[in-house]
Design a protein around this motif. Structure first.
Motif, PDB file in Angstrom:
ATOM      1  N   THR A   1      87.999  43.788  68.677  1.00  0.00           N
ATOM      2  CA  THR A   1      86.628  44.259  68.518  1.00  0.00           C
ATOM      3  C   THR A   1      86.488  45.071  67.234  1.00  0.00           C
ATOM      4  O   THR A   1      87.287  45.982  66.989  1.00  0.00           O
TER       5      THR A   1
ATOM      6  N   ASN B   1      84.093  47.085  66.504  1.00  0.00           N
ATOM      7  CA  ASN B   1      83.381  48.337  66.765  1.00  0.00           C
ATOM      8  C   ASN B   1      84.080  49.098  67.889  1.00  0.00           C
ATOM      9  O   ASN B   1      83.786  48.916  69.071  1.00  0.00           O
ATOM     10  N   THR B   2      85.018  49.958  67.510  1.00  0.00           N
ATOM     11  CA  THR B   2      85.780  50.677  68.532  1.00  0.00           C
ATOM     12  C   THR B   2      84.961  51.755  69.229  1.00  0.00           C
ATOM     13  O   THR B   2      85.338  52.235  70.300  1.00  0.00           O
ATOM     14  N   LYS B   3      83.816  52.145  68.642  1.00  0.00           N
ATOM     15  CA  LYS B   3      82.964  53.148  69.280  1.00  0.00           C
ATOM     16  C   LYS B   3      82.351  52.601  70.562  1.00  0.00           C
ATOM     17  O   LYS B   3      82.066  53.358  71.492  1.00  0.00           O
ATOM     18  N   ARG B   4      82.102  51.290  70.613  1.00  0.00           N
ATOM     19  CA  ARG B   4      81.523  50.661  71.803  1.00  0.00           C
ATOM     20  C   ARG B   4      82.589  50.001  72.674  1.00  0.00           C
ATOM     21  O   ARG B   4      82.285  49.488  73.749  1.00  0.00           O
TER      22      ARG B   4
ATOM     23  N   PRO C   1      83.006  44.881  74.836  1.00  0.00           N
ATOM     24  CA  PRO C   1      82.305  45.388  76.011  1.00  0.00           C
ATOM     25  C   PRO C   1      81.350  44.392  76.659  1.00  0.00           C
ATOM     26  O   PRO C   1      80.806  44.664  77.727  1.00  0.00           O
TER      27      PRO C   1
ATOM     28  N   PHE D   1      79.227  44.854  80.093  1.00  0.00           N
ATOM     29  CA  PHE D   1      77.897  45.357  79.764  1.00  0.00           C
ATOM     30  C   PHE D   1      76.801  44.484  80.356  1.00  0.00           C
ATOM     31  O   PHE D   1      75.879  44.977  81.031  1.00  0.00           O
TER      32      PHE D   1
ATOM     33  N   LYS E   1      83.065  52.426  85.535  1.00  0.00           N
ATOM     34  CA  LYS E   1      83.096  52.066  84.124  1.00  0.00           C
ATOM     35  C   LYS E   1      84.511  51.641  83.723  1.00  0.00           C
ATOM     36  O   LYS E   1      85.484  52.341  83.997  1.00  0.00           O
TER      37      LYS E   1
END
Length: 306
Positions: free
Chosen positions: A196, A198-201, A216, A220, A258
């Motif tokens: 991925t 975008n490691t923030k998401r 995600p 999601f 989660k």
């Protein structure tokens, strides 16, 4: 430049025609020759494969990992050949080469009027799966994909794929694709085993005993639209023949914590890879991001100097 893209597209069409008239036995003979050059002469990402196998199978000897590596390069070229051959291969013949073990789970969901997310991995012949799934399931199917850089080739491959009844939706329009479920129970095919950006998401999960940043999307959208998530494992029976096994990941996503769906998905994928390690994409740099003890992210550490 669009001119160069179009020229590339014309050569690609000629390439596809060659696959159309070439029998499988000759394709596999060519595959053996090409895989030798890719792995032994050009040594395409050999160090990346070695590193990934060492991380995932520390309990195996170097000889055992080298055997997996050799079988992987052979399969990687087989998969490329089979995928291109599949675009023009008659659907009724392709269905004999990829069969399903038990469809009771998706059949029950369809009877209940429920759409579902079909979680897959880049393991086994996922291309043939998306080209035959419509013939075996009652659901309408939509596969989420990342378009190729060459627009002409990308449009052509989508057209070939959609002739088999599965709709293909570019990843940037994923949310809009889920509107299809309102008209007819739909199966949304999604692969979540790539790196991925975008490691923030990202959702972090344990995968081959590695702290892994995961896409995600599967979790999601399962939670957003309250969709059951099933896992499709594709096992190679022999060269050019596969069998699909369907199992449940999450019947009711709203009851999952989660990260729970993502972890279950990655655990099932790991089990499938351990069963047939040579049929996963080991040349992919899966662990570009590393999460440090303080929670910060470090990039490229594992694959430095490779």
């Amino acid at each position: 430049m669009k001119v160069f893209q179009y020229i590339g597209y014309l050569f690609y069409r000629l390439f596809i025609f060659g696959f159309r008239i070439t029998p499988f036995w000759l394709l596999y003979l060519e595959s053996d020759v090409i895989s030798f050059f890719v792995s032994r002469v050009f040594r395409y990402r050999v160090k990346v494969v070695d590193k990934n196998l060492e991380m995932c199978f520390p309990e195996k000897t170097k000889q055992e990992r080298d055997k997996i590596k050799k079988e992987y390069y052979s399969y990687m070229i087989d998969l490329f050949m089979e995928s291109l051959k599949g675009y023009t291969y008659p659907a009724e013949k392709l269905r004999k080469r990829l069969v399903y073990d038990d469809l009771s789970i998706p059949e029950r969901l369809y009877a209940e009027g429920k759409s579902m997310i079909v979680a897959m991995g880049h393991h086994g012949n996922w291309e043939w799966t998306t080209q035959t799934v419509k013939y075996e399931h009652k659901h309408k199917f939509c596969a989420i994909f990342k378009p190729l850089n060459n627009q002409y080739i990308s449009n052509f491959t989508v057209k070939c794929r959609e002739q088999r009844g599965t709709h293909f939706c570019p990843i940037e329009k994923t949310r809009f694709a889920f509107g299809m479920r309102e008209k007819q129970p739909t199966g949304f095919c999604m692969a979540g085993d790539q790196n991925t950006p975008n490691t923030k998401r990202a959702i972090w999960a344990n995968f081959f005993n590695q702290d892994t940043a995961c896409l995600p999307g599967i979790e999601f959208y399962a939670k957003m639209f309250d969709l059951p998530v099933i896992f499709m494992e594709i096992r190679r029976v022999k060269r050019g023949y596969y069998k699909c096994y369907v199992s449940m990941i999450a019947e009711d996503p709203s009851k999952c914590e989660k990260g729970e769906i993502t972890q279950k998905y990655m655990s099932k994928l790991e089990e499938a890879i351990r069963n047939q390690p040579e049929t996963w994409l080991w040349t992919h740099k899966r662990w570009k991001a590393v999460r440090l003890p303080d929670g910060s992210i470090e990039y490229g550490k594992i694959y430095q100097n490779l």
